[in-house]
Design a protein around this motif. Structure first.
Motif, PDB file in Angstrom:
ATOM      1  N   GLY A  30       0.770  -1.233   0.000  1.00 37.44           N
ATOM      2  CA  GLY A  30       0.000   0.000   0.000  1.00 37.44           C
ATOM      3  C   GLY A  30       0.801   1.282   0.000  1.00 37.44           C
ATOM      4  N   LEU A  31       2.120   1.202  -0.131  1.00 39.27           N
ATOM      5  CA  LEU A  31       2.960   2.408  -0.164  1.00 39.27           C
ATOM      6  C   LEU A  31       3.245   2.725  -1.631  1.00 39.27           C
ATOM      7  N   ASP A  32       2.342   3.477  -2.256  1.00 41.37           N
ATOM      8  CA  ASP A  32       2.355   3.627  -3.704  1.00 41.37           C
ATOM      9  C   ASP A  32       3.231   4.756  -4.240  1.00 41.37           C
ATOM     10  N   ASP A  33       3.874   5.529  -3.364  1.00 40.64           N
ATOM     11  CA  ASP A  33       4.666   6.652  -3.876  1.00 40.64           C
ATOM     12  C   ASP A  33       6.082   6.690  -3.312  1.00 40.64           C
ATOM     13  N   LEU A  34       6.666   5.516  -3.089  1.00 40.96           N
ATOM     14  CA  LEU A  34       8.042   5.467  -2.585  1.00 40.96           C
ATOM     15  C   LEU A  34       9.010   5.948  -3.649  1.00 40.96           C
ATOM     16  N   HIS A  35      10.100   6.584  -3.194  1.00 44.06           N
ATOM     17  CA  HIS A  35      11.160   6.971  -4.117  1.00 44.06           C
ATOM     18  C   HIS A  35      12.491   7.035  -3.377  1.00 44.06           C
ATOM     19  N   HIS A  36      13.550   6.956  -4.117  1.00 44.02           N
ATOM     20  CA  HIS A  36      14.898   6.975  -3.549  1.00 44.02           C
ATOM     21  C   HIS A  36      15.128   8.277  -2.781  1.00 44.02           C
ATOM     22  N   GLY A  37      15.644   8.159  -1.573  1.00 46.52           N
ATOM     23  CA  GLY A  37      15.950   9.337  -0.764  1.00 46.52           C
ATOM     24  C   GLY A  37      14.814   9.814   0.110  1.00 46.52           C
ATOM     25  N   GLN A  38      13.684   9.152   0.039  1.00 41.64           N
ATOM     26  CA  GLN A  38      12.499   9.549   0.818  1.00 41.64           C
ATOM     27  C   GLN A  38      12.686   9.193   2.291  1.00 41.64           C
ATOM     28  N   SER A  39      12.221  10.086   3.186  1.00 43.19           N
ATOM     29  CA  SER A  39      12.218   9.786   4.616  1.00 43.19           C
ATOM     30  C   SER A  39      11.056   8.862   4.930  1.00 43.19           C
ATOM     31  N   ILE A  40      11.317   7.883   5.772  1.00 44.89           N
ATOM     32  CA  ILE A  40      10.279   6.935   6.168  1.00 44.89           C
ATOM     33  C   ILE A  40      10.555   6.506   7.602  1.00 44.89           C
ATOM     34  N   ALA A  41       9.499   6.398   8.393  1.00 47.01           N
ATOM     35  CA  ALA A  41       9.662   5.979   9.788  1.00 47.01           C
ATOM     36  C   ALA A  41       9.440   4.476   9.889  1.00 47.01           C
ATOM     37  N   VAL A  42      10.427   3.786  10.441  1.00 45.74           N
ATOM     38  CA  VAL A  42      10.352   2.343  10.659  1.00 45.74           C
ATOM     39  C   VAL A  42      10.344   2.120  12.167  1.00 45.74           C
ATOM     40  N   SER A  43       9.179   1.758  12.690  1.00 47.74           N
ATOM     41  CA  SER A  43       8.983   1.638  14.140  1.00 47.74           C
ATOM     42  C   SER A  43       9.478   2.881  14.869  1.00 47.74           C
ATOM     43  N   GLY A  44       9.170   4.037  14.270  1.00 46.59           N
ATOM     44  CA  GLY A  44       9.478   5.307  14.911  1.00 46.59           C
ATOM     45  C   GLY A  44      10.851   5.867  14.635  1.00 46.59           C
ATOM     46  N   VAL A  45      11.655   5.173  13.847  1.00 50.85           N
ATOM     47  CA  VAL A  45      13.006   5.635  13.522  1.00 50.85           C
ATOM     48  C   VAL A  45      12.997   6.244  12.125  1.00 50.85           C
ATOM     49  N   CYS A  46      13.354   7.517  12.016  1.00 50.31           N
ATOM     50  CA  CYS A  46      13.395   8.173  10.712  1.00 50.31           C
ATOM     51  C   CYS A  46      14.583   7.658   9.916  1.00 50.31           C
ATOM     52  N   LEU A  47      14.300   7.048   8.756  1.00 51.36           N
ATOM     53  CA  LEU A  47      15.327   6.460   7.908  1.00 51.36           C
ATOM     54  C   LEU A  47      15.103   6.901   6.468  1.00 51.36           C
ATOM     55  N   THR A  48      15.974   6.466   5.564  1.00 49.90           N
ATOM     56  CA  THR A  48      15.917   6.897   4.170  1.00 49.90           C
ATOM     57  C   THR A  48      15.756   5.703   3.245  1.00 49.90           C
ATOM     58  N   VAL A  49      14.779   5.792   2.344  1.00 51.01           N
ATOM     59  CA  VAL A  49      14.562   4.722   1.363  1.00 51.01           C
ATOM     60  C   VAL A  49      15.737   4.693   0.391  1.00 51.01           C
ATOM     61  N   GLU A  50      16.346   3.513   0.225  1.00 55.62           N
ATOM     62  CA  GLU A  50      17.439   3.344  -0.746  1.00 55.62           C
ATOM     63  C   GLU A  50      16.899   2.811  -2.073  1.00 55.62           C
ATOM     64  N   THR A  51      16.372   1.607  -2.032  1.00 58.03           N
ATOM     65  CA  THR A  51      15.781   0.991  -3.228  1.00 58.03           C
ATOM     66  C   THR A  51      14.370   0.553  -2.866  1.00 58.03           C
ATOM     67  N   PHE A  52      13.544   0.303  -3.888  1.00 61.01           N
ATOM     68  CA  PHE A  52      12.156  -0.052  -3.601  1.00 61.01           C
ATOM     69  C   PHE A  52      11.529  -0.765  -4.787  1.00 61.01           C
ATOM     70  N   GLY A  53      10.434  -1.463  -4.513  1.00 61.78           N
ATOM     71  CA  GLY A  53       9.634  -2.113  -5.544  1.00 61.78           C
ATOM     72  C   GLY A  53       8.171  -1.898  -5.233  1.00 61.78           C
ATOM     73  N   ASP A  54       7.302  -2.688  -5.824  1.00 60.36           N
ATOM     74  CA  ASP A  54       5.868  -2.512  -5.624  1.00 60.36           C
ATOM     75  C   ASP A  54       5.429  -2.718  -4.177  1.00 60.36           C
ATOM     76  N   ASP A  55       6.055  -3.649  -3.484  1.00 56.62           N
ATOM     77  CA  ASP A  55       5.627  -3.938  -2.120  1.00 56.62           C
ATOM     78  C   ASP A  55       6.813  -4.145  -1.176  1.00 56.62           C
ATOM     79  N   TRP A  56       7.932  -3.476  -1.450  1.00 57.52           N
ATOM     80  CA  TRP A  56       9.108  -3.606  -0.587  1.00 57.52           C
ATOM     81  C   TRP A  56      10.006  -2.384  -0.736  1.00 57.52           C
ATOM     82  N   PHE A  57      10.904  -2.204   0.234  1.00 59.20           N
ATOM     83  CA  PHE A  57      11.922  -1.164   0.150  1.00 59.20           C
ATOM     84  C   PHE A  57      13.094  -1.556   1.046  1.00 59.20           C
ATOM     85  N   THR A  58      14.239  -0.931   0.805  1.00 63.78           N
ATOM     86  CA  THR A  58      15.403  -1.168   1.649  1.00 63.78           C
ATOM     87  C   THR A  58      15.822   0.137   2.315  1.00 63.78           C
ATOM     88  N   ILE A  59      16.368  -0.021   3.512  1.00 62.50           N
ATOM     89  CA  ILE A  59      16.909   1.125   4.261  1.00 62.50           C
ATOM     90  C   ILE A  59      18.244   0.700   4.871  1.00 62.50           C
TER      91      ILE A  59
END
Length: 198
Positions: A30-59
């Motif tokens: 359901g995360l339809d607008d991910l992009h490289h360099g985007q800020s994202i909170a993972v269990s409350g920790v602000c991190l940066t999206v590195e790579t992503f696909g339709d239903d996954w991303f890496t940080i």
């Protein structure tokens, strides 16, 4: 900036460690607008999206993040809370959350109360002054209200409604598990401005 309104619970799919830190691959729908360099909170920790696909991303977790949070110990299969940064024209439903974790706390109790749950936590000694009854607190990226606090026992409680329980990783939490804690940043600013006058 975030609001503490978790969008979904993701699942750790892969973990790789190296000398500079740790990389996580997280599945989340359901995360339809991910992009490289985007800020994202993972269990409350602000991190940066590195790579992503339709239903996954890496940080990537830097060494400081590995040391200060429990993300340094997560493994494949673990659930984490996901929230994208708040859009400037979005509704502000939670409270001001930066994604800058102050400390971790341990779950001391979990009780079912009707349709709700009551979670009890240890009160982090170094941050106890910022935790007040009916005040805001962010636990694992979830904006919550402190339902009660007992400074003699060093504990506080929050009430978890069914929606929060089902949408977040709290459904899989057990007594003894750690949670990330971010106290209300406004209280820290007030303390800093008043300085010795308090």
């Amino acid at each position: 900036m975030f609001t503490g309104i978790v969008e979904t619970a993701g699942e750790i799919k892969d973990v790789s460690d190296d000398e500079g830190g740790r990389r996580l691959r997280i599945a989340a729908e359901g995360l339809d607008d991910l992009h490289h360099g985007q800020s994202i909170a993972v269990s409350g920790v602000c991190l940066t999206v590195e790579t992503f696909g339709d239903d996954w991303f890496t940080i990537f977790l830097a060494e400081e993040t590995v040391e200060k949070t429990y993300l340094g110990a997560v493994e494949a299969g673990d659930a984490v809370n996901i929230e994208r940064a708040m859009p400037a024209d979005g509704r502000f439903d939670g409270h001001v959350v930066q994604g800058h974790v102050d400390t971790t706390a341990e779950i001391r109790s979990i009780d079912r109360v009707g349709d709700d749950w009551r979670f009890g936590f240890e009160l982090p000694a170094d941050h106890a002054a910022y935790v007040v009854e009916k005040g805001s607190i962010c636990l694992d990226g979830i904006s919550l209200t402190v339902a009660s606090i007992d400074r003699e026992t060093g504990t506080f409680e929050v009430a978890i409604i069914p929606t929060t329980y089902e949408v977040t990783n709290f459904e899989g939490k057990s007594v003894g598990d750690p949670v990330h804690v971010e106290v209300d940043v406004i209280a820290k600013y007030v303390e800093n401005m008043l300085g010795d006058r308090v």
